[in-house]
Design an enzyme around this catalytic site. Structure first.
Site, PDB file in Angstrom:
ATOM      1  N   GLY A 137      69.094  34.405  21.109  1.00 59.40           N
ATOM      2  CA  GLY A 137      70.045  34.052  22.143  1.00 59.40           C
ATOM      3  C   GLY A 137      69.379  33.580  23.424  1.00 59.40           C
ATOM      4  O   GLY A 137      68.444  32.773  23.413  1.00 59.40           O
ATOM      5  N   CYS A 138      69.843  34.104  24.544  1.00 57.70           N
ATOM      6  CA  CYS A 138      69.344  33.677  25.849  1.00 57.70           C
ATOM      7  C   CYS A 138      67.893  34.081  26.088  1.00 57.70           C
ATOM      8  O   CYS A 138      67.221  33.495  26.934  1.00 57.70           O
ATOM      9  CB  CYS A 138      70.224  34.253  26.956  1.00 57.70           C
ATOM     10  SG  CYS A 138      71.941  33.669  26.909  1.00 57.70           S
ATOM     11  N   ALA A 139      67.407  35.081  25.349  1.00 57.34           N
ATOM     12  CA  ALA A 139      66.016  35.508  25.510  1.00 57.34           C
ATOM     13  C   ALA A 139      65.039  34.545  24.854  1.00 57.34           C
ATOM     14  O   ALA A 139      63.825  34.646  25.075  1.00 57.34           O
ATOM     15  CB  ALA A 139      65.823  36.903  24.916  1.00 57.34           C
ATOM     16  N   ALA A 140      65.544  33.612  24.048  1.00 53.92           N
ATOM     17  CA  ALA A 140      64.667  32.764  23.242  1.00 53.92           C
ATOM     18  C   ALA A 140      63.809  31.828  24.076  1.00 53.92           C
ATOM     19  O   ALA A 140      62.714  31.448  23.647  1.00 53.92           O
ATOM     20  CB  ALA A 140      65.489  31.963  22.239  1.00 53.92           C
TER      21      ALA A 140
END
Length: 385
Positions: A137-140
């Protein structure tokens, strides 16, 4: 030492404003018992404009997961190549200088990955390695930087291309009526970003250390429900308070490196929402201006998932005010709950000479570049540095 160069970013040509978002919510969910709460939460995101890969009328329809994924693949192949070319230009490299492609996206699915398509269409070498990341998700975005750094440490002198392609609007689900889903409808936007990490030479962030942290027993706080209709975004109401658990991880990694996390020269973090940034200021003892680039991304483009850190980094480059040698931090936050953290120093003059592969290619290799490969975005697309 590996250097993260200037990112290239582009957002689609279709724009929706905060006022339009609120009007749509009032119209589509007029009888919703928690509509006032949802409207208040959307207003408090700080998002003023977002860019969509399709016109809003088409975005609001749901033709089925198959049709939506076809849109994802078509638009990715249309929009990614031009951004990749600019990122390579900023790094003063060509496709044949790249040893690894890291492709991150959580808003569509392709197999073979987009990495294979890029290798075949844009002249990358056939021995270019591939690392697609689809479930962070956004951590990628932060994870991509860290995996690129790991690769450059394992293979000194190697160059890595990172691509983030996020069409969050393709995950809109008209039947999801939880407050968290209504909030996400006014928070997320679409964007494509690319950046090169050079093994030698380059101008930007000399990455020196990276680390990851997962908050125990929080994997259900941010998640997808994968159903016949596609990806259903699920958000726990406890998510806005996660910086109380993640800020110590940022401080701890900086301590291990001998740095004071409260005294760095620049901060590039994922802007999931204004409270994330406000809490980080409080827990790390920073002024709000420390996260000005992340706040600008949130305001002008919304939460663009894994592409946020690259858009914020591009704004730091454009500002041009970081002194040579200044220490800094890059961090992405996402499902898990996960933090992916990098520490590095700003460099305006490469400390090592550039090492490039020969530019000449054979006639046979030229045929690897598809003559019809797109090189331009549709009219109205916003391209940023």
């Amino acid at each position: 030492m590996a250097t993260l160069c200037r990112p290239a970013v582009a957002v689609p040509e279709h724009v929706i404003t905060l006022d339009q978002t609120l009007d749509l919510a009032r119209t589509l969910h007029a009888g919703h018992p928690q509509l006032p709460l949802a409207l208040r939460l959307i207003e408090n995101t700080g998002v003023r404009t977002r860019h969509l890969v399709q016109p809003i009328e088409r975005t609001l329809t749901h033709p089925g997961f198959t049709a939506r994924n076809e849109v994802y693949e078509r638009e990715a192949k249309l929009r990614v190549p031009e951004v990749v070319e600019r990122a390579l230009g900023y790094a003063e490299l060509t496709a044949r200088d790249i040893d690894l492609i890291v492709y991150v996206s959580c808003t569509g699915f392709m197999m073979p990955s987009m990495t294979a398509w890029l290798i075949n269409r844009m002249g990358f070498r056939s021995d270019t390695r591939q690392v697609p990341i689809a479930q962070l998700g956004c951590a990628a975005g932060g994870a991509a930087v860290n995996r690129a750094h790991d690769f450059c440490r394992a293979y000194p002198g190697a160059n890595v291309l990172i691509v983030a392609c996020e069409f969050c609007s393709l995950c809109y689900q008209p039947t999801d009526l939880e407050v968290g889903s209504l909030l996400s409808n006014g928070l997320f936007g679409d964007a494509v970003a690319a950046v090169v990490m050079r093994g030698h030479g380059g101008h930007g962030v000399h990455v020196e250390r990276n680390g990851s942290h997962v908050v125990p027993d929080t994997e259900g706080w941010i998640s997808y429900g994968v159903r016949d209709t596609g990806f259903h975004f699920q958000l726990d109401k406890r998510v806005p308070g996660t910086m109380a658990m993640l800020a110590p991880a940022l401080r701890g990694l900086a301590d291990q490196h001998g740095w004071d996390v409260s005294g760095l020269g620049f901060y590039i973090v994922h802007a999931g929402g204004p409270r994330i940034l406000d809490d980080l200021c409080r827990f790390l003892g920073l002024e709000p201006a420390a996260f000005r680039h992340s706040r600008a991304t949130l305001t002008e483009r919304g939460n663009i998932a894994s592409a946020v850190v690259f858009d914020a980094l591009a704004r730091l480059f454009a500002e041009g005010a970081v002194p040579d040698g200044a220490p800094g931090l890059i961090a992405g936050f996402g499902p898990g709950i996960t933090a992916e953290i990098s520490l590095g120093s700003w460099t305006t003059v490469p400390s090592e000479p550039a090492r490039r592969r020969p530019r000449a290619i054979s006639a046979a290799e030229v045929t690897l570049v598809h003559p019809a490969a797109p090189r331009r975005f549709p009219a109205g697309t916003t391209i940023t540095e």
